[in-house]
Design an enzyme around this catalytic site. Structure first.
Site, PDB file in Angstrom:
ATOM      1  N   HIS A  70     -16.023  34.807  40.120  1.00 44.57           N
ATOM      2  CA  HIS A  70     -15.250  34.668  38.883  1.00 44.57           C
ATOM      3  C   HIS A  70     -14.512  33.343  38.911  1.00 44.57           C
ATOM      4  O   HIS A  70     -13.409  33.231  39.468  1.00 44.57           O
ATOM      5  CB  HIS A  70     -14.258  35.828  38.783  1.00 44.57           C
ATOM      6  CG  HIS A  70     -13.525  35.923  37.481  1.00 44.57           C
ATOM      7  ND1 HIS A  70     -12.846  37.060  37.099  1.00 44.57           N
ATOM      8  CD2 HIS A  70     -13.352  35.042  36.465  1.00 44.57           C
ATOM      9  CE1 HIS A  70     -12.286  36.874  35.921  1.00 44.57           C
ATOM     10  NE2 HIS A  70     -12.578  35.636  35.516  1.00 44.57           N
ATOM     11  N   HIS A  72     -13.880  29.412  36.584  1.00 45.11           N
ATOM     12  CA  HIS A  72     -14.022  28.638  35.351  1.00 45.11           C
ATOM     13  C   HIS A  72     -14.047  27.158  35.740  1.00 45.11           C
ATOM     14  O   HIS A  72     -13.000  26.582  36.041  1.00 45.11           O
ATOM     15  CB  HIS A  72     -12.861  28.907  34.401  1.00 45.11           C
ATOM     16  CG  HIS A  72     -12.683  30.342  34.015  1.00 45.11           C
ATOM     17  ND1 HIS A  72     -13.124  30.851  32.802  1.00 45.11           N
ATOM     18  CD2 HIS A  72     -12.116  31.381  34.676  1.00 45.11           C
ATOM     19  CE1 HIS A  72     -12.827  32.142  32.735  1.00 45.11           C
ATOM     20  NE2 HIS A  72     -12.207  32.493  33.862  1.00 45.11           N
ATOM     21  N   ARG A  74     -14.873  24.778  33.731  1.00 43.67           N
ATOM     22  CA  ARG A  74     -14.339  24.079  32.560  1.00 43.67           C
ATOM     23  C   ARG A  74     -15.280  23.077  31.900  1.00 43.67           C
ATOM     24  O   ARG A  74     -14.853  22.329  31.016  1.00 43.67           O
ATOM     25  CB  ARG A  74     -13.033  23.360  32.911  1.00 43.67           C
ATOM     26  CG  ARG A  74     -11.917  24.254  33.458  1.00 43.67           C
ATOM     27  CD  ARG A  74     -11.516  25.314  32.489  1.00 43.67           C
ATOM     28  NE  ARG A  74     -10.173  25.849  32.774  1.00 43.67           N
ATOM     29  CZ  ARG A  74      -9.670  26.936  32.208  1.00 43.67           C
ATOM     30  NH1 ARG A  74     -10.410  27.608  31.329  1.00 43.67           N
ATOM     31  NH2 ARG A  74      -8.465  27.365  32.505  1.00 43.67           N
ATOM     32  N   ASP A 315     -10.784  34.041  39.936  1.00 44.25           N
ATOM     33  CA  ASP A 315     -10.487  33.680  38.554  1.00 44.25           C
ATOM     34  C   ASP A 315      -9.920  32.265  38.516  1.00 44.25           C
ATOM     35  O   ASP A 315      -8.926  31.985  37.832  1.00 44.25           O
ATOM     36  CB  ASP A 315      -9.523  34.670  37.904  1.00 44.25           C
ATOM     37  CG  ASP A 315      -9.391  34.441  36.396  1.00 44.25           C
ATOM     38  OD1 ASP A 315     -10.245  33.745  35.821  1.00 44.25           O
ATOM     39  OD2 ASP A 315      -8.421  34.952  35.803  1.00 44.25           O
ATOM     40  N   HIS A 319      -5.700  24.211  34.785  1.00 43.62           N
ATOM     41  CA  HIS A 319      -5.290  23.446  33.608  1.00 43.62           C
ATOM     42  C   HIS A 319      -4.730  22.113  34.085  1.00 43.62           C
ATOM     43  O   HIS A 319      -4.273  21.982  35.230  1.00 43.62           O
ATOM     44  CB  HIS A 319      -4.224  24.194  32.816  1.00 43.62           C
ATOM     45  CG  HIS A 319      -4.700  25.487  32.244  1.00 43.62           C
ATOM     46  ND1 HIS A 319      -5.392  25.565  31.046  1.00 43.62           N
ATOM     47  CD2 HIS A 319      -4.605  26.760  32.696  1.00 43.62           C
ATOM     48  CE1 HIS A 319      -5.701  26.824  30.793  1.00 43.62           C
ATOM     49  NE2 HIS A 319      -5.232  27.570  31.778  1.00 43.62           N
TER      50      HIS A 319
END
Length: 454
Positions: A70, A72, A74, A315, A319
């Site tokens: 899991h 990201h 991006r 996860d 950012h």
């Protein structure tokens, strides 16, 4: 097995000597012979064997490369937060040799063309192997084309996503899953309740941390788990429930999990932090689902120890630092997510230090189980003959520290800053090639896109 088995000219390309192998089933003292990117022999200690490259790992443990189910990365569209290169660099330094990338980029990976384009973008730029996940949209006619590309999973969302990807009722979830009953794939389900999120937001206008917690309560998680398992049971579909972190969610999971072909995950942050930590960590810990009470954390840790949690994933959702540092009208408006790929192994080793789990448990939840569940179990997740030579050397005689300044993700921090672990990852091999030595990426861009296998 003979030392020369599978090796050209009676010689291995690489031989890792002197270590103890850790698999999910337990520990075994063997040397590992590698050729053609695969493990071709497990050699008994003292047995004669030759190789072009001999690695002395005496006193260390060999773990299969971790599989983060899991994450990201991006890309495309959000590369100011992370991209394939920076994210897989973090993974490599953290011993994650296979990253399973979620489909929530810009655009979301909802069509065969978008999935194909994403795979092509990764070629030649990734430092570890990457498997790609596709999202289920309301246009279910897209499913057959996506299936042909063999994504490692399809993702179904029940709350907090754009309308095109929102399945908020039991009927909607069930009807979507009917399209996969005969397919050799896995459906990842993020449990939530859109009605509770919407109604809570209408009740609470202050935008506080308490309001954010109220909008995504344990009841919503538990209801989402029940809905997913019941829908899977009625459609004969294989599902994976995304990160749970509440006592109520754990109780519902333990009662219903045998009704369907279902697995569940949690994350290191959910095992380590509670909602009280928002006061000191603020935006850097904000994510969804929200952190829970200390009682919830203790229950989740007990479930982990008891073997009720199948997979621990990160996860990883970075950012840009400026995004986290900006001022927002409400706590819920803060971009949700945090980095985790570089610290997955260390966070799990911390749990070993605390005697909550064993090294074999780390391999079970972070290598073997995710590899098997997401269709990579014939190649990844074990140190065994015929498997990819994705291998970590971990030295238990050396400690390691986690620090913000060492993170290579574009997020530029880790929630685990300041932790010390009683072991150190010294070397990382990807398909037989040493790609990391002493926390330095020495052989970049060796990763490949991987697809789900039967």
């Amino acid at each position: 097995m003979p030392a020369s088995s599978g090796a050209a000219d009676g010689m291995f390309e690489t031989l890792i000597r002197g270590a103890t192998i850790v698999n999910a089933e337990g520990l075994d003292r063997r040397d590992v012979g590698i050729a053609g990117g695969r493990i071709v022999a497990l050699v008994a200690p003292g047995e004669t064997a030759s190789a072009r490259i001999v690695v002395d790992a005496s006193g260390s443990f060999l773990l299969p490369g971790l599989v983060d189910a899991h994450a990201h990365l991006r890309e495309p569209g959000l590369t100011h937060k992370e991209d394939f290169s920076s994210g897989t660099h973090a993974a490599a330094l953290g011993g994650v040799t296979t990253v399973l990338d979620m489909p929530t980029d810009e655009p979301w990976t909802a069509t065969a063309g978008e999935l194909s384009d994403k795979m092509a973008m990764a070629e030649g730029r990734i430092h570890v192997d990457v498997g790609f996940q596709a999202v289920i949209s309301h246009d279910l006619s897209l499913v057959p084309g996506l299936l042909e590309l063999a994504p490692v999973s399809f993702e179904l969302f029940t709350a907090d996503v754009p309308e095109a990807f929102l399945f908020q009722t039991l009927d909607a979830v069930t009807e979507a899953l009917r399209n996969f009953g005969d397919a050799d794939t896995l459906i990842g389900v993020s449990p939530g309740d859109q009605s509770m999120l919407t109604d809570s937001s209408a009740r609470h206008k202050a935008g506080t941390i308490a309001a954010f917690l109220d909008s995504r309560p344990p009841l919503a998680e538990a209801g989402g788990i029940a809905r997913a398992v019941l829908a899977a049971a009625s459609t004969n579909t294989r599902i994976h429930v995304r990160q749970i972190n509440s006592e109520l969610g754990v109780k519902i999971w333990s009662r219903l999990r045998d009704l369907a072909d279902a697995s569940v995950e949690t994350t290191p942050q959910n095992l380590s932090f509670s909602a009280d930590d928002y006061e000191t960590h603020g935006a850097n810990l904000k994510g969804s689902p929200p952190l829970r009470s200390r009682q919830d954390v203790d229950c989740l840790r007990a479930a982990l120890k008891a073997g009720l949690i199948d997979i621990v994933a990160t996860d990883h959702a970075p950012h840009a630092p400026a995004e986290k540092a900006a001022s927002y009208a409400t706590f819920a408006d803060i971009p949700g997510g945090m980095p985790g790929l570089q610290t997955l192994l260390q966070a799990m080793l911390k749990l070993v230090d605390e005697e909550l789990i064993t090294l074999a448990d780390v391999v079970r939840m972070c290598a073997r189980n995710p590899a098997k569940r997401f269709g990579l179990g014939q190649r990844k997740g074990r140190i065994a003959v015929g498997y990819d030579a994705d291998i970590l050397i971990v030295d238990p005689r050396k400690s390691s520290a986690i620090a913000n300044g060492d993170q290579v993700s574009r997020a530029g921090y880790t929630p685990f800053d300041g932790w010390t672990v009683k072991a150190r990852l010294t070397n990382v091999f990807l398909r037989g090639k040493e790609i990391v030595r002493d926390q330095v990426l020495i052989d970049p861009a060796q990763g490949k896109p991987v697809r789900r296998e039967s």
